[in-house]
Design an enzyme around this catalytic site. Structure first.
Site, PDB file in Angstrom:
ATOM      1  N   HIS A 284       0.871  -1.183   0.000  1.00 31.56           N
ATOM      2  CA  HIS A 284       0.000   0.000   0.000  1.00 31.56           C
ATOM      3  C   HIS A 284       0.910   1.235   0.000  1.00 31.56           C
ATOM      4  O   HIS A 284       2.026   1.184   0.512  1.00 31.56           O
ATOM      5  CB  HIS A 284      -0.841  -0.054   1.279  1.00 31.56           C
ATOM      6  CG  HIS A 284      -1.914   0.973   1.392  1.00 31.56           C
ATOM      7  ND1 HIS A 284      -1.676   2.250   1.807  1.00 31.56           N
ATOM      8  CD2 HIS A 284      -3.247   0.901   1.166  1.00 31.56           C
ATOM      9  CE1 HIS A 284      -2.811   2.931   1.841  1.00 31.56           C
ATOM     10  NE2 HIS A 284      -3.780   2.133   1.450  1.00 31.56           N
TER      11      HIS A 284
ATOM     12  N   ASP B 108       2.893  -4.560   8.068  1.00 33.32           N
ATOM     13  CA  ASP B 108       1.682  -3.764   7.904  1.00 33.32           C
ATOM     14  C   ASP B 108       0.506  -4.735   7.997  1.00 33.32           C
ATOM     15  O   ASP B 108       0.226  -5.485   7.049  1.00 33.32           O
ATOM     16  CB  ASP B 108       1.746  -3.068   6.537  1.00 33.32           C
ATOM     17  CG  ASP B 108       0.420  -2.456   6.124  1.00 33.32           C
ATOM     18  OD1 ASP B 108      -0.589  -2.653   6.826  1.00 33.32           O
ATOM     19  OD2 ASP B 108       0.399  -1.797   5.070  1.00 33.32           O
TER      20      ASP B 108
ATOM     21  N   GLN C  30      -4.714  -5.208   6.815  1.00 32.40           N
ATOM     22  CA  GLN C  30      -5.724  -6.086   6.203  1.00 32.40           C
ATOM     23  C   GLN C  30      -5.714  -7.487   6.806  1.00 32.40           C
ATOM     24  O   GLN C  30      -6.408  -8.373   6.312  1.00 32.40           O
ATOM     25  CB  GLN C  30      -5.489  -6.183   4.690  1.00 32.40           C
ATOM     26  CG  GLN C  30      -5.634  -4.862   3.967  1.00 32.40           C
ATOM     27  CD  GLN C  30      -7.046  -4.291   4.023  1.00 32.40           C
ATOM     28  OE1 GLN C  30      -8.010  -5.003   4.352  1.00 32.40           O
ATOM     29  NE2 GLN C  30      -7.201  -3.015   3.730  1.00 32.40           N
TER      30      GLN C  30
ATOM     31  N   LYS D 127     -10.640  -0.651  10.321  1.00 31.57           N
ATOM     32  CA  LYS D 127     -10.797  -1.784   9.411  1.00 31.57           C
ATOM     33  C   LYS D 127     -11.218  -3.041  10.169  1.00 31.57           C
ATOM     34  O   LYS D 127     -11.397  -4.089   9.588  1.00 31.57           O
ATOM     35  CB  LYS D 127      -9.498  -2.027   8.647  1.00 31.57           C
ATOM     36  CG  LYS D 127      -9.162  -0.872   7.685  1.00 31.57           C
ATOM     37  CD  LYS D 127      -7.920  -1.171   6.896  1.00 31.57           C
ATOM     38  CE  LYS D 127      -7.337   0.067   6.230  1.00 31.57           C
ATOM     39  NZ  LYS D 127      -8.080   0.535   5.060  1.00 31.57           N
TER      40      LYS D 127
ATOM     41  N   CYS E 116      -4.786   2.564  -3.663  1.00 26.96           N
ATOM     42  CA  CYS E 116      -3.564   3.089  -3.028  1.00 26.96           C
ATOM     43  C   CYS E 116      -2.403   2.126  -3.198  1.00 26.96           C
ATOM     44  O   CYS E 116      -1.585   1.939  -2.283  1.00 26.96           O
ATOM     45  CB  CYS E 116      -3.782   3.380  -1.545  1.00 26.96           C
ATOM     46  SG  CYS E 116      -4.883   4.757  -1.281  1.00 26.96           S
TER      47      CYS E 116
HETATM   48  C1  PLP Z   1      -2.484  -2.828   3.499  1.00 22.49           C
HETATM   49  C2  PLP Z   1      -2.796  -1.455   4.007  1.00 22.49           C
HETATM   50  N1  PLP Z   1      -1.862  -0.768   4.652  1.00 22.49           N
HETATM   51  C3  PLP Z   1      -2.084   0.446   5.146  1.00 22.49           C
HETATM   52  C4  PLP Z   1      -3.307   1.071   4.992  1.00 22.49           C
HETATM   53  C5  PLP Z   1      -3.497   2.435   5.563  1.00 22.49           C
HETATM   54  O1  PLP Z   1      -4.396   2.362   6.612  1.00 22.49           O
HETATM   55  P1  PLP Z   1      -4.933   3.717   7.297  1.00 22.49           P
HETATM   56  O2  PLP Z   1      -5.457   4.560   6.170  1.00 22.49           O
HETATM   57  O3  PLP Z   1      -6.010   3.250   8.218  1.00 22.49           O
HETATM   58  O4  PLP Z   1      -3.792   4.348   7.988  1.00 22.49           O
HETATM   59  C6  PLP Z   1      -4.310   0.410   4.314  1.00 22.49           C
HETATM   60  C7  PLP Z   1      -5.598   1.050   4.082  1.00 22.49           C
HETATM   61  O5  PLP Z   1      -6.327   0.734   3.177  1.00 22.49           O
HETATM   62  C8  PLP Z   1      -4.056  -0.891   3.813  1.00 22.49           C
HETATM   63  O6  PLP Z   1      -5.002  -1.578   3.170  1.00 22.49           O
END
Ligand code: PLP
Length: 427
Positions: free
Chosen positions: A144, A221, A224, A247, A385
């Site tokens: 992401h 990270d 998900q 999420k 993203c």
């Molecule tokens: C894999 C992953 N990492 C990071 C993020 C960023 O999360 P946040 O916008 O809640 O900080 C997302 C959000 O869609 C994501 O899917």
């Protein structure tokens, strides 16, 4: 009843959430989420955009309003009843988060705004202190943007190099290539547990062991992963783990950075301000102990409490039950959607969770999303993203359906009917 009597005791080990249900009863679960009973554009809402953000159960909504109705106060500073109570609830949420990912200590749970802030925190503190000119940060091709850009910022500042481990046509990390890229200059590995655009589940234990054999720390990270599977940071032995509350059925604007104590202790603070200090003079400031060293300013107390209740909700349903139910749902969706002529799945890894991404011959994903929306079906279309993934597969965008514990086979069937409708319109 007095306000004081209505407030739940802060030291209560008892869950505030009572949802005893086995076997998995999706209809009862759906009733816990009020938004799911609303109509959209005159049709029953089919919410398949959970990877962007999940819906909230009534217990979480209630916890937020209860905090503001009965418990609002700033934390860590007051000796009065409400402040002490809010502090107790805030710290109880930290313990719930600790147990949720099986961290060894509550002090290893740093409250942040979400996954994005957690990764920026590590890049700006650990990264700035430990990564220098000519050294390398290793990520993967399925990240992401929030696990790419913070490292690019750091690499630009430090004249370090961002290396990217490739993925194959199924959207799986190429492990031999990854291992080859773990070189003598690699200072940190940062990768997703589960890809938001492809659904790929990375074999983390193996990856972390590879990095650790070369003495390289690993940031995961987990944005998900946490709503879909059991996470045990000690069994994984990851060094950092980041996730967002919104999420996983909790409120927006709050999340967690987990870090091993020794690493967090050695890192400089992220932001300066109140709460992160133990003493301040104009000559010198001494920093607070963990985790407060990384929590400058008034925290999102209601958010932390709401996230704690979301964790209790997941615990009550049982993360293993959720994982098993969602795997069935994903298998059903994979079969159903991929058998529609003209559909191509993007992301066909052996291990997947939560997400099905696809393109349809001759139709831009944006048009798919717009027509599905007319049917009350919420999916996400675009690059999610994760623009480098789109480049990797040579496409501008995908349509993505993403699942949560309250989705049903009927939701998947509605999606399949919606895609057939898209085909009719573009025939
Ligand atoms: C894999 C992953 N990492 C990071 C993020 C960023 O999360 P946040 O916008 O809640 O900080 C997302 C959000 O869609 C994501 O899917």
């Amino acid at each position: 009843m007095t306000t004081a009597a209505k407030l739940p005791p802060t030291d209560s080990a008892n869950s505030q959430v009572q949802v005893e249900r086995k076997p998995f009863d999706v209809e009862r679960i759906r009733r816990d989420f009020p938004i799911l009973s609303r109509d959209v554009r005159g049709k029953k809402l089919v919410y398949l955009d959970n990877a962007a953000t999940s819906q909230k159960p009534q217990v979480v909504i209630d916890a937020l309003s209860r905090y503001y109705e009965e418990g609002n106060a700033n934390v860590h500073r007051g000796v009065h009843f409400l402040s002490e109570h809010a502090t107790g609830e805030h710290e109880r949420a930290r313990k719930l988060a600790q147990k949720f990912i099986r961290a060894a200590h509550a002090a290893e749970i740093v409250f942040v705004r979400g996954t994005t802030e957690a990764i920026n925190l590590v890049a700006q503190t650990y990264g700035r202190a430990n990564i220098g000119e000519g050294e390398e940060v290793l990520i993967t091709a399925m990240e992401h943007h929030s696990n790419i850009v913070p490292w690019q910022l750091l690499c630009d500042e430090k004249r370090a190099k961002l290396r990217v481990a490739p993925i194959n046509d199924n959207g799986e990390l190429m492990l031999a290539e990854f291992e080859r890229l773990l070189g003598p200059r690699t200072r940190i590995v940062a990768l997703a547990h589960v890809s938001n655009a492809l659904g790929t589940v990375n074999p983390l234990a193996k990856i972390i062991a590879m990095a650790h054999r070369k003495g390289i720390p690993v940031l995961v990270d987990g944005a998900q992963a946490v709503p879909h599977m059991k996470v045990d940071v000690q069994a994984l032995d990851c060094d950092f783990y980041a996730f967002s509350s919104h999420k996983m059925f909790g409120p927006l604007g709050i999340g967690v950075l987990y870090g091993k104590t020794a690493l967090l202790e050695a890192m400089p603070p992220y932001q300066g301000g109140g709460d992160m200090i133990s003493s301040v003079t104009f000559e010198k400031t001494l920093y607070n102990k963990l985790p407060f060293k990384f929590e400058a300013g008034t925290p999102d107390v209601s958010g932390a409490i709401g996230m704690g209740v979301a964790i209790e909700y997941i615990n009550q349903v049982g993360i293993e039950n959720i994982a098993a139910y969602e795997q069935e749902l994903l298998d059903h969706a994979t079969h159903k959607i991929s058998s529609i002529p003209g559909v191509r799945l993007i992301g066909t890894a052996k291990e997947r969770a939560g997400v099905i991404s696809f393109v349809l011959d001759g139709v831009h994903p944006h048009d798919i999303g717009t027509i599905l929306d007319q049917e009350g079906i919420a999916v996400r279309t675009g690059h999610h993203c994760a623009q480098p993934i789109m480049q990797r597969f040579g496409i501008p965008a995908t349509a993505r359906a993403s699942f949560a514990l309250y989705n049903t086979k009927e939701d998947v069937d509605a999606l399949a009917r919606g895609i057939l409708k898209v085909k009719e319109v573009f025939a």
